[in-house]
Design a protein around this motif. Structure first.
Motif, PDB file in Angstrom:
ATOM      1  N   GLN A  35     -58.119   0.264 -62.221  1.00 20.47           N
ATOM      2  CA  GLN A  35     -57.777  -0.441 -60.859  1.00 20.47           C
ATOM      3  C   GLN A  35     -56.600  -1.262 -60.987  1.00 20.47           C
ATOM      4  O   GLN A  35     -55.987  -1.600 -60.107  1.00 20.47           O
ATOM      5  CB  GLN A  35     -58.854  -1.420 -60.644  1.00 20.47           C
ATOM      6  CG  GLN A  35     -60.238  -0.697 -60.162  1.00 20.47           C
ATOM      7  CD  GLN A  35     -61.379  -1.560 -59.701  1.00 20.47           C
ATOM      8  OE1 GLN A  35     -62.328  -2.318 -60.788  1.00 20.47           O
ATOM      9  NE2 GLN A  35     -61.596  -1.905 -58.452  1.00 20.47           N
ATOM     10  N   HIS A 133     -65.375   1.532 -67.537  1.00 21.90           N
ATOM     11  CA  HIS A 133     -65.490   1.108 -66.406  1.00 21.90           C
ATOM     12  C   HIS A 133     -65.041   2.335 -65.323  1.00 21.90           C
ATOM     13  O   HIS A 133     -64.130   2.230 -64.618  1.00 21.90           O
ATOM     14  CB  HIS A 133     -64.703  -0.190 -65.982  1.00 21.90           C
ATOM     15  CG  HIS A 133     -64.950  -0.861 -64.713  1.00 21.90           C
ATOM     16  ND1 HIS A 133     -65.333  -2.301 -64.882  1.00 21.90           N
ATOM     17  CD2 HIS A 133     -65.176  -0.503 -63.521  1.00 21.90           C
ATOM     18  CE1 HIS A 133     -65.538  -2.721 -63.514  1.00 21.90           C
ATOM     19  NE2 HIS A 133     -65.194  -1.558 -62.795  1.00 21.90           N
ATOM     20  N   ASN A 177     -70.062  -0.442 -67.240  1.00 25.75           N
ATOM     21  CA  ASN A 177     -70.148  -1.381 -65.935  1.00 25.75           C
ATOM     22  C   ASN A 177     -70.976  -0.523 -65.087  1.00 25.75           C
ATOM     23  O   ASN A 177     -70.330   0.624 -64.831  1.00 25.75           O
ATOM     24  CB  ASN A 177     -68.662  -1.570 -65.493  1.00 25.75           C
ATOM     25  CG  ASN A 177     -68.875  -2.394 -64.361  1.00 25.75           C
ATOM     26  OD1 ASN A 177     -69.290  -3.553 -64.142  1.00 25.75           O
ATOM     27  ND2 ASN A 177     -68.339  -1.706 -63.221  1.00 25.75           N
ATOM     28  N   GLU A 178     -72.004  -1.224 -64.536  1.00 26.58           N
ATOM     29  CA  GLU A 178     -72.780  -0.693 -63.317  1.00 26.58           C
ATOM     30  C   GLU A 178     -72.842   1.154 -63.329  1.00 26.58           C
ATOM     31  O   GLU A 178     -72.539   1.748 -62.663  1.00 26.58           O
ATOM     32  CB  GLU A 178     -71.747  -0.897 -62.009  1.00 26.58           C
ATOM     33  CG  GLU A 178     -71.442  -2.317 -61.942  1.00 26.58           C
ATOM     34  CD  GLU A 178     -70.792  -2.613 -60.507  1.00 26.58           C
ATOM     35  OE1 GLU A 178     -70.538  -1.655 -59.855  1.00 26.58           O
ATOM     36  OE2 GLU A 178     -70.586  -3.770 -60.196  1.00 26.58           O
ATOM     37  N   TYR A 306     -72.685  -9.037 -55.334  1.00 28.77           N
ATOM     38  CA  TYR A 306     -71.640  -9.197 -54.056  1.00 28.77           C
ATOM     39  C   TYR A 306     -72.504  -9.582 -52.799  1.00 28.77           C
ATOM     40  O   TYR A 306     -72.314 -10.491 -51.903  1.00 28.77           O
ATOM     41  CB  TYR A 306     -71.038  -8.144 -53.983  1.00 28.77           C
ATOM     42  CG  TYR A 306     -70.004  -8.028 -54.845  1.00 28.77           C
ATOM     43  CD1 TYR A 306     -68.974  -8.381 -54.738  1.00 28.77           C
ATOM     44  CD2 TYR A 306     -70.321  -6.959 -55.935  1.00 28.77           C
ATOM     45  CE1 TYR A 306     -67.824  -8.482 -55.655  1.00 28.77           C
ATOM     46  CE2 TYR A 306     -69.236  -6.921 -57.141  1.00 28.77           C
ATOM     47  CZ  TYR A 306     -68.010  -7.636 -57.008  1.00 28.77           C
ATOM     48  OH  TYR A 306     -67.403  -7.432 -58.139  1.00 28.77           O
ATOM     49  N   GLU A 361     -69.509 -10.366 -62.482  1.00 29.76           N
ATOM     50  CA  GLU A 361     -68.644 -10.113 -61.342  1.00 29.76           C
ATOM     51  C   GLU A 361     -69.370 -10.854 -60.013  1.00 29.76           C
ATOM     52  O   GLU A 361     -70.477 -10.575 -59.941  1.00 29.76           O
ATOM     53  CB  GLU A 361     -68.269  -8.498 -60.808  1.00 29.76           C
ATOM     54  CG  GLU A 361     -67.726  -7.723 -61.627  1.00 29.76           C
ATOM     55  CD  GLU A 361     -67.462  -6.532 -61.147  1.00 29.76           C
ATOM     56  OE1 GLU A 361     -67.655  -6.082 -59.930  1.00 29.76           O
ATOM     57  OE2 GLU A 361     -67.137  -5.733 -62.236  1.00 29.76           O
ATOM     58  N   GLU A 414     -59.300  -0.498 -54.820  1.00 30.65           N
ATOM     59  CA  GLU A 414     -60.689  -0.876 -54.780  1.00 30.65           C
ATOM     60  C   GLU A 414     -61.226   0.436 -54.455  1.00 30.65           C
ATOM     61  O   GLU A 414     -61.848   0.959 -53.370  1.00 30.65           O
ATOM     62  CB  GLU A 414     -60.891  -1.702 -53.599  1.00 30.65           C
ATOM     63  CG  GLU A 414     -62.231  -2.224 -52.953  1.00 30.65           C
ATOM     64  CD  GLU A 414     -63.218  -2.510 -54.025  1.00 30.65           C
ATOM     65  OE1 GLU A 414     -62.822  -3.058 -55.283  1.00 30.65           O
ATOM     66  OE2 GLU A 414     -64.437  -2.046 -54.078  1.00 30.65           O
ATOM     67  N   TRP A 415     -61.388   1.253 -55.273  1.00 29.92           N
ATOM     68  CA  TRP A 415     -62.086   2.669 -55.311  1.00 29.92           C
ATOM     69  C   TRP A 415     -61.682   3.449 -54.180  1.00 29.92           C
ATOM     70  O   TRP A 415     -60.641   3.725 -53.722  1.00 29.92           O
ATOM     71  CB  TRP A 415     -63.395   2.376 -55.743  1.00 29.92           C
ATOM     72  CG  TRP A 415     -63.619   1.627 -57.207  1.00 29.92           C
ATOM     73  CD1 TRP A 415     -63.916   0.271 -57.283  1.00 29.92           C
ATOM     74  CD2 TRP A 415     -63.149   1.778 -58.251  1.00 29.92           C
ATOM     75  NE1 TRP A 415     -63.982  -0.124 -58.512  1.00 29.92           N
ATOM     76  CE2 TRP A 415     -63.354   1.060 -59.300  1.00 29.92           C
ATOM     77  CE3 TRP A 415     -62.523   3.103 -58.842  1.00 29.92           C
ATOM     78  CZ2 TRP A 415     -63.112   0.912 -60.472  1.00 29.92           C
ATOM     79  CZ3 TRP A 415     -61.978   3.079 -60.397  1.00 29.92           C
ATOM     80  CH2 TRP A 415     -62.595   2.107 -61.209  1.00 29.92           C
TER      81      TRP A 415
HETATM   82  C1  GCO Z   1     -67.835  -2.781 -58.911  1.00 35.08           C
HETATM   83  C2  GCO Z   1     -66.875  -2.816 -60.050  1.00 35.08           C
HETATM   84  C3  GCO Z   1     -65.580  -3.440 -59.277  1.00 35.08           C
HETATM   85  C4  GCO Z   1     -65.206  -3.321 -57.888  1.00 35.08           C
HETATM   86  C5  GCO Z   1     -65.790  -4.402 -57.337  1.00 35.08           C
HETATM   87  C6  GCO Z   1     -65.763  -4.621 -55.800  1.00 35.08           C
HETATM   88  O1  GCO Z   1     -68.736  -3.723 -59.110  1.00 35.08           O
HETATM   89  O2  GCO Z   1     -68.071  -1.938 -58.050  1.00 35.08           O
HETATM   90  O3  GCO Z   1     -67.172  -3.298 -60.858  1.00 35.08           O
HETATM   91  O4  GCO Z   1     -64.729  -2.355 -59.828  1.00 35.08           O
HETATM   92  O5  GCO Z   1     -63.928  -3.366 -57.593  1.00 35.08           O
HETATM   93  O6  GCO Z   1     -67.347  -4.613 -57.401  1.00 35.08           O
HETATM   94  O7  GCO Z   1     -66.189  -3.750 -55.010  1.00 35.08           O
END
Ligand code: GCO
Length: 460
Positions: A35, A133, A177-178, A306, A361, A414-415
């Motif tokens: 990113q 990640h 990560n995730e 989030y 996060e 942002e992906w």
């Molecule tokens: C995720 C990733 C981040 C994102 C963020 C916002 O949680 O998806 O770790 O790389 O940018 O969450 O979407």
């Protein structure tokens, strides 16, 4: 004019007796390699490079070739992080930068991170290193990626080499990560790299990711026993649209698929019972001993939060996400729902025997405007304020939470949303690569530097 009932404020604050102010509570900022780094010509291709080339998958047709050019601007970025007065920096290692196609270390790549780690140490900033990640080397995807069990063992080899090279420089490692995003968004929904789409793939990929995690935990125990080692998961509490039994069941089913599917094997060594109801071809391929490896003891668990999601019943899938979200929303269209964070943390604490928790996060994309070199992102500041209070409340209800990381240090790729959505507490001008601390970043800095133990080392 400021009116008394306006919820906005230009500072962040928590009650004086809050554990968030304790001397050992860590505040940090977070990023991820693909990113922010750019510097693509000095690493192997990864699945996101390839995915970005597919027309229409990235909303602004962008890619990660330059991103924030952190690969070249890292020294000024360390100064920036230090200027925010944070205790820690969470960032990820790009596997395709540090490992060559033949499986050997790439010296240039590893030295980039060693210099970064040394510079952080010199500033007394703790390094929270994410080992994966989402930027899988493309040549491994060509061989099946996370659908191929062998990838888990190649991940172990990568982790073995880099952790030996880093020595004692790292305060904390997270393996993945995730994994939900890698597995479900990448292999089942296809909105993330590598863009595969089949209900047969999601849980198979997830199993190999979790296996990779467990294998890496064994390596970390050997190579880096003194660091804080764990994994980062993302969660969205699943709420039902109505009080009707069918909707309630739909929300519970979504929760099993998206949240419990990842945490339960890690903590309890088994998948949710839902596994028995899955069509055989959707089930993961579990070999003897896998679940024990996956459930290797965790030094900590990172929680990314989030928003929440709302579900209703659906004849075909059992559940369907409600797309019409209650207000207020962030620029991502995600509902701002801070109480969901308290609920999530308390629920997890009541359901599982948890290791210490770090909020790895939390943050929001907002429609920022830079005017006279200032970004007055009061909306983001309000988001941080309400979510810090939600964490304070979870701690008061007994959850062991030890740190908090703002996502993100700076605006970045942002992906699937490209550069359009801005999550930073620092603004990035993608033409000049100039970084400008937003109002939220200034407030964060003021908050962390005004903690009692910072002003007066004898307190706390
Ligand atoms: C995720 C990733 C981040 C994102 C963020 C916002 O949680 O998806 O770790 O790389 O940018 O969450 O979407």
């Amino acid at each position: 004019m400021l009116t008394e009932c306006h919820p906005s404020q230009t500072v962040l604050h928590v009650p004086k007796d809050s554990k968030l102010l304790a001397a050992d509570f860590i505040f940090g900022v977070a990023t991820a390699s693909f990113q922010i780094e750019g510097g693509a010509s000095s690493r192997l291709e990864c699945i996101w490079d390839k995915f970005c080339q597919i027309p229409g998958v990235i909303s602004d047709n962008s890619d990660g070739l330059v991103a924030c050019d952190h690969y070249h601007l890292w020294e000024q970025d360390i100064e920036l992080i230090a200027s925010l007065a944070v205790d820690a920096y969470r960032f990820s290692i790009s596997w395709p930068r540090v490992i060559q196609q033949n499986g050997q270390l790439n010296e240039t790549g590893i030295n980039f991170y060693i210099k970064l780690l040394d510079a952080l140490q010199a500033k007394n900033i703790k390094a929270f290193v994410t080992l994966y990640h989402w930027d899988l080397p493309q040549h491994l995807e060509d061989n099946g990626g996370w659908l191929n069990r062998e990838t888990a063992f190649l991940f172990r080899n990568y982790v073995d080499l880099v952790t030996q090279a880093f020595g004692k420089r790292v305060y904390s490692y997270s393996t993945l990560n995730e994994p939900f995003c890698s597995a479900y968004l990448g292999y089942e929904l296809g909105v993330h790299a590598p863009g595969l789409k089949s209900p047969k793939y999601g849980k198979k990929a997830a199993h190999h990711l979790l296996l990779a995690h467990g294998l890496a935990m064994q390596v970390l125990l050997k190579n880096s026993p003194d660091s804080l080692n764990g994994i980062v998961l993302n969660f969205s509490p699943c709420h039902s649209l109505t009080d009707q039994e069918k909707d309630i069941q739909a929300a519970q089913l979504a929760d099993q698929h998206f949240n419990q599917w990842y945490i339960r094997p890690l903590i309890e060594g088994k998948y949710p019972d839902l596994i028995k109801q899955l069509p055989v071809e959707h089930r993961p391929d579990i070999l003897d001993g896998d679940m024990e490896i996956i459930a290797s003891p965790l030094g900590y668990m990172g929680v990314n939060y989030y928003t929440r999601e709302i579900y209703q019943t659906d004849a075909q899938n059992g559940f369907a996400k409600v797309l019409n979200k209650p207000l207020p929303l962030t620029d991502m269209g995600w509902e701002i729902y801070p109480q969901g964070l308290t609920e999530l943390l308390v629920d997890l604490h009541q359901t599982y025997t948890l290791p210490p928790i770090y909020i790895t996060e939390n943050g929001a994309a907002m429609p920022d405007k830079i005017i006279n070199n200032e970004v007055n992102d009061q909306d983001r500041l309000d988001y941080y304020q309400t979510h810090l209070m939600a964490i304070d409340e979870a701690i008061r209800q007994g959850v062991d939470i030890r740190g908090y990381f703002a996502w993100s240090l700076m605006d970045n790729f942002e992906w699937a949303e490209g550069y359009v959505k801005r999550f930073g507490i620092v603004y990035v001008d993608y033409q000049t690569l100039q970084r400008t601390i937003k109002a939220s970043g200034l407030a964060y800095r003021n908050f962390v530097s005004a903690r009692p133990h910072i002003n007066n080392p004898s307190i706390g």
